[in-house]
Motif scaffolding. Sequence first.
Motif, PDB file in Angstrom:
ATOM      1  N   VAL A  84       0.841  -1.203   0.000  1.00  0.00           N
ATOM      2  CA  VAL A  84       0.000   0.000   0.000  1.00  0.00           C
ATOM      3  C   VAL A  84       0.876   1.253   0.000  1.00  0.00           C
ATOM      4  CG1 VAL A  84      -1.675   1.344   1.323  1.00  0.00           C
ATOM      5  CG2 VAL A  84      -1.978  -1.114   1.089  1.00  0.00           C
ATOM      6  N   GLY A  85       1.876   1.273   0.901  1.00  0.00           N
ATOM      7  CA  GLY A  85       2.762   2.430   0.976  1.00  0.00           C
ATOM      8  C   GLY A  85       3.598   2.612  -0.281  1.00  0.00           C
ATOM      9  N   LEU A  86       4.104   1.511  -0.838  1.00  0.00           N
ATOM     10  CA  LEU A  86       4.940   1.604  -2.038  1.00  0.00           C
ATOM     11  C   LEU A  86       4.125   2.068  -3.234  1.00  0.00           C
ATOM     12  CD1 LEU A  86       7.684   1.183  -3.358  1.00  0.00           C
ATOM     13  CD2 LEU A  86       7.099  -1.238  -3.672  1.00  0.00           C
ATOM     14  N   SER A  87       2.896   1.547  -3.393  1.00  0.00           N
ATOM     15  CA  SER A  87       2.046   1.996  -4.502  1.00  0.00           C
ATOM     16  C   SER A  87       1.636   3.452  -4.323  1.00  0.00           C
ATOM     17  CB  SER A  87       0.807   1.106  -4.601  1.00  0.00           C
ATOM     18  OG  SER A  87       0.020   1.199  -3.419  1.00  0.00           O
ATOM     19  N   SER A  88       1.466   3.880  -3.091  1.00  0.00           N
ATOM     20  CA  SER A  88       1.155   5.282  -2.820  1.00  0.00           C
ATOM     21  C   SER A  88       2.304   6.181  -3.273  1.00  0.00           C
ATOM     22  CB  SER A  88       0.888   5.480  -1.324  1.00  0.00           C
ATOM     23  OG  SER A  88       0.757   6.848  -1.006  1.00  0.00           O
ATOM     24  N   VAL A  89       3.520   5.781  -2.928  1.00  0.00           N
ATOM     25  CA  VAL A  89       4.693   6.555  -3.338  1.00  0.00           C
ATOM     26  C   VAL A  89       4.843   6.550  -4.853  1.00  0.00           C
ATOM     27  CG1 VAL A  89       7.217   6.611  -3.276  1.00  0.00           C
ATOM     28  CG2 VAL A  89       5.913   6.279  -1.161  1.00  0.00           C
ATOM     29  N   MET A  90       4.627   5.395  -5.469  1.00  0.00           N
ATOM     30  CA  MET A  90       4.723   5.309  -6.925  1.00  0.00           C
ATOM     31  C   MET A  90       3.723   6.241  -7.598  1.00  0.00           C
ATOM     32  SD  MET A  90       6.102   4.072  -9.631  1.00  0.00           S
ATOM     33  CE  MET A  90       7.142   2.774  -8.928  1.00  0.00           C
ATOM     34  N   LEU A  91       2.496   6.256  -7.105  1.00  0.00           N
ATOM     35  CA  LEU A  91       1.483   7.154  -7.650  1.00  0.00           C
ATOM     36  C   LEU A  91       1.914   8.608  -7.508  1.00  0.00           C
ATOM     37  CD1 LEU A  91      -1.448   7.571  -8.764  1.00  0.00           C
ATOM     38  CD2 LEU A  91      -2.190   7.660  -6.367  1.00  0.00           C
ATOM     39  N   GLY A  92       2.428   8.967  -6.332  1.00  0.00           N
ATOM     40  CA  GLY A  92       2.827  10.344  -6.100  1.00  0.00           C
ATOM     41  C   GLY A  92       4.016  10.765  -6.949  1.00  0.00           C
ATOM     42  N   VAL A  93       5.031   9.908  -7.025  1.00  0.00           N
ATOM     43  CA  VAL A  93       6.239  10.253  -7.788  1.00  0.00           C
ATOM     44  C   VAL A  93       5.921  10.373  -9.274  1.00  0.00           C
ATOM     45  CG1 VAL A  93       8.487   9.383  -8.522  1.00  0.00           C
ATOM     46  CG2 VAL A  93       7.833   9.271  -6.108  1.00  0.00           C
ATOM     47  N   LEU A  94       5.167   9.432  -9.813  1.00  0.00           N
ATOM     48  CA  LEU A  94       4.847   9.477 -11.240  1.00  0.00           C
ATOM     49  C   LEU A  94       3.970  10.674 -11.581  1.00  0.00           C
ATOM     50  CD1 LEU A  94       4.160   5.687 -11.982  1.00  0.00           C
ATOM     51  CD2 LEU A  94       6.207   7.019 -12.523  1.00  0.00           C
ATOM     52  N   HIS A  95       2.994  10.965 -10.738  1.00  0.00           N
ATOM     53  CA  HIS A  95       2.133  12.124 -10.991  1.00  0.00           C
ATOM     54  C   HIS A  95       2.920  13.418 -10.843  1.00  0.00           C
ATOM     55  CE1 HIS A  95      -1.537  14.389 -11.390  1.00  0.00           C
ATOM     56  NE2 HIS A  95      -1.348  14.978 -10.220  1.00  0.00           N
ATOM     57  N   ASP A  96       3.840  13.434  -9.888  1.00  0.00           N
ATOM     58  CA  ASP A  96       4.661  14.632  -9.686  1.00  0.00           C
ATOM     59  C   ASP A  96       5.594  14.874 -10.870  1.00  0.00           C
ATOM     60  OD1 ASP A  96       5.299  16.808  -7.955  1.00  0.00           O
ATOM     61  OD2 ASP A  96       7.199  15.826  -7.472  1.00  0.00           O
ATOM     62  N   LEU A 140      11.428  -4.762   2.939  1.00  0.00           N
ATOM     63  CA  LEU A 140      11.976  -4.359   1.647  1.00  0.00           C
ATOM     64  C   LEU A 140      11.106  -3.310   0.975  1.00  0.00           C
ATOM     65  CD1 LEU A 140      13.898  -4.704  -0.781  1.00  0.00           C
ATOM     66  CD2 LEU A 140      12.422  -6.603  -1.527  1.00  0.00           C
ATOM     67  N   PHE A 141       9.814  -3.589   0.841  1.00  0.00           N
ATOM     68  CA  PHE A 141       8.914  -2.665   0.151  1.00  0.00           C
ATOM     69  C   PHE A 141       8.777  -1.351   0.915  1.00  0.00           C
ATOM     70  CE2 PHE A 141       6.583  -6.723  -1.406  1.00  0.00           C
ATOM     71  CZ  PHE A 141       7.584  -6.929  -2.339  1.00  0.00           C
ATOM     72  N   ARG A 142       8.722  -1.433   2.238  1.00  0.00           N
ATOM     73  CA  ARG A 142       8.604  -0.204   3.034  1.00  0.00           C
ATOM     74  C   ARG A 142       9.890   0.610   2.936  1.00  0.00           C
ATOM     75  NH1 ARG A 142       4.184   2.258   4.529  1.00  0.00           N
ATOM     76  NH2 ARG A 142       3.334   0.346   5.436  1.00  0.00           N
ATOM     77  N   GLY A 143      11.020  -0.086   2.923  1.00  0.00           N
ATOM     78  CA  GLY A 143      12.287   0.632   2.796  1.00  0.00           C
ATOM     79  C   GLY A 143      12.410   1.342   1.461  1.00  0.00           C
ATOM     80  N   ILE A 144      11.970   0.687   0.373  1.00  0.00           N
ATOM     81  CA  ILE A 144      12.003   1.335  -0.941  1.00  0.00           C
ATOM     82  C   ILE A 144      11.077   2.546  -0.962  1.00  0.00           C
ATOM     83  CG2 ILE A 144      11.456   1.034  -3.384  1.00  0.00           C
ATOM     84  CD1 ILE A 144      12.248  -1.899  -3.097  1.00  0.00           C
ATOM     85  N   ALA A 145       9.895   2.404  -0.374  1.00  0.00           N
ATOM     86  CA  ALA A 145       8.932   3.506  -0.363  1.00  0.00           C
ATOM     87  C   ALA A 145       9.478   4.714   0.387  1.00  0.00           C
ATOM     88  CB  ALA A 145       7.618   3.043   0.262  1.00  0.00           C
ATOM     89  N   VAL A 146      10.032   4.469   1.560  1.00  0.00           N
ATOM     90  CA  VAL A 146      10.583   5.579   2.346  1.00  0.00           C
ATOM     91  C   VAL A 146      11.822   6.147   1.666  1.00  0.00           C
ATOM     92  CG1 VAL A 146      11.613   6.199   4.566  1.00  0.00           C
ATOM     93  CG2 VAL A 146       9.628   4.665   4.497  1.00  0.00           C
ATOM     94  N   GLY A 147      12.612   5.278   1.034  1.00  0.00           N
ATOM     95  CA  GLY A 147      13.818   5.751   0.369  1.00  0.00           C
ATOM     96  C   GLY A 147      13.536   6.646  -0.822  1.00  0.00           C
ATOM     97  N   LEU A 148      12.418   6.403  -1.515  1.00  0.00           N
ATOM     98  CA  LEU A 148      12.091   7.207  -2.694  1.00  0.00           C
ATOM     99  C   LEU A 148      11.688   8.628  -2.333  1.00  0.00           C
ATOM    100  CD1 LEU A 148      10.114   4.624  -4.880  1.00  0.00           C
ATOM    101  CD2 LEU A 148      12.357   5.621  -5.368  1.00  0.00           C
ATOM    102  N   LEU A 149      10.990   8.794  -1.222  1.00  0.00           N
ATOM    103  CA  LEU A 149      10.508  10.124  -0.852  1.00  0.00           C
ATOM    104  C   LEU A 149      11.169  10.689   0.389  1.00  0.00           C
ATOM    105  CD1 LEU A 149       6.628  10.111  -1.480  1.00  0.00           C
ATOM    106  CD2 LEU A 149       8.399  11.337  -2.731  1.00  0.00           C
ATOM    107  N   GLY A 150      11.757   9.827   1.198  1.00  0.00           N
ATOM    108  CA  GLY A 150      12.330  10.311   2.446  1.00  0.00           C
ATOM    109  C   GLY A 150      11.232  10.832   3.366  1.00  0.00           C
ATOM    110  N   THR A 151      11.438  12.000   3.903  1.00  0.00           N
ATOM    111  CA  THR A 151      10.440  12.601   4.792  1.00  0.00           C
ATOM    112  C   THR A 151       9.468  13.500   4.045  1.00  0.00           C
ATOM    113  OG1 THR A 151      11.952  14.438   5.277  1.00  0.00           O
ATOM    114  CG2 THR A 151      12.005  12.532   6.758  1.00  0.00           C
ATOM    115  N   LYS A 152       9.631  13.599   2.740  1.00  0.00           N
ATOM    116  CA  LYS A 152       8.757  14.452   1.942  1.00  0.00           C
ATOM    117  C   LYS A 152       7.430  13.752   1.657  1.00  0.00           C
ATOM    118  CE  LYS A 152      11.528  14.878  -1.478  1.00  0.00           C
ATOM    119  NZ  LYS A 152      12.062  15.303  -2.802  1.00  0.00           N
ATOM    120  N   ALA A 153       6.482  14.527   1.168  1.00  0.00           N
ATOM    121  CA  ALA A 153       5.182  13.999   0.774  1.00  0.00           C
ATOM    122  C   ALA A 153       4.729  14.702  -0.499  1.00  0.00           C
ATOM    123  CB  ALA A 153       4.144  14.199   1.874  1.00  0.00           C
ATOM    124  N   VAL A 154       4.110  13.948  -1.381  1.00  0.00           N
ATOM    125  CA  VAL A 154       3.532  14.523  -2.596  1.00  0.00           C
ATOM    126  C   VAL A 154       2.060  14.789  -2.323  1.00  0.00           C
ATOM    127  CG1 VAL A 154       3.029  14.155  -5.041  1.00  0.00           C
ATOM    128  CG2 VAL A 154       5.155  13.275  -4.064  1.00  0.00           C
TER     129      VAL A 154
END
Length: 350
Positions: A84-96, A140-154
Amino acid sequence: MTSPRTYSDFSQPLWRRVLLTREMAVIVLTVAVVLYSLANVPNFDGPLTVQFLLQDIAPILLIALPMTLIIITGEIDLSVASIVGLSSVMLGVLHDNGLSVPVAAVLALLLGAACGALNGFLIAYVGLPSLAVTIGTLALFRGIAVGLLGTKAVTEFTERWTDLATDTLGSSNIPVVMVPFVVLAIGFSLLLHFSTFGRGVYDIGLNDEAAHFTGVNVARTKWILFVLSGVVSAFAGVYYTLRFGSARGDNATGMELQVIAAVLLGGVSIFGGRGRLHGVIAGVVLIGVIASALRLEGVTVNVTNIIIGLLLIASVISTPLLSWVATRLPRKAPPSEEPTTPKQATPAGV
């Protein structure tokens, strides 16, 4: 001669098979809690309570559908919240980066399918235990999600899509997200309860080796279930992101425990081979109603978690208890057999 005995001569009456089940107990308890909350909890009968309640439990309802089938096979998936978290980050990064929300959402669903396929491959084909695998992929998936955005949010999403995620059907208080949930619930119900694939799922949970010798493709079945879990979890992640308008790496942290608790509370055996979807749906609603009512009463989240935990323990204990009660109830006695030896002829004149 007596008529041959049939299965119905030895089976329990229909009312026992329907009423003396964990699923029915959860449904009755859910109705009782709802009625009590309506009568005693301030503002629980308000016009927005149903809307917010369904929006809160929608991701859990969605993920609980494939999770039910996975646990019936005797496996478990602890990585769903991380997907859920990784797909959320993917959605945000791609839309951004300029992609539209629908295109980004489709790519997020494909990512969820890939995550589920990885879990399924390691569990079904490599033969690793699902608990160990999904604990590893959870990190693994949570680490990738946090690593892509860090403390930021889209947070810059198209308003039309964020409004759709929080919109309701017409003038009712039923959220739009209930439409895809009902479609998926019908699909998973047909798959589990009315198909050969579903019978294979139960067979695997009872004995996967015996299921293999009866013609069930055990590895393929498990792999498909984990892929479905990944896709549905990613869909829940897309909804979660659009509802709150924020893509973060820590979205839905801890949700996997809520999903598993609801599935077990709904009557699915953690040992596999037993469970029905209507009980699971009732279990999710029960947890949601309790959490909502306690929140309106001003009870803290920690106390709510304690109550739900105790309820889950009670539900686990209820399985052997119901079995014990069922064995003590009188059953229909099988028809007595008449002697098959022919009667001796009576001598004439006697």
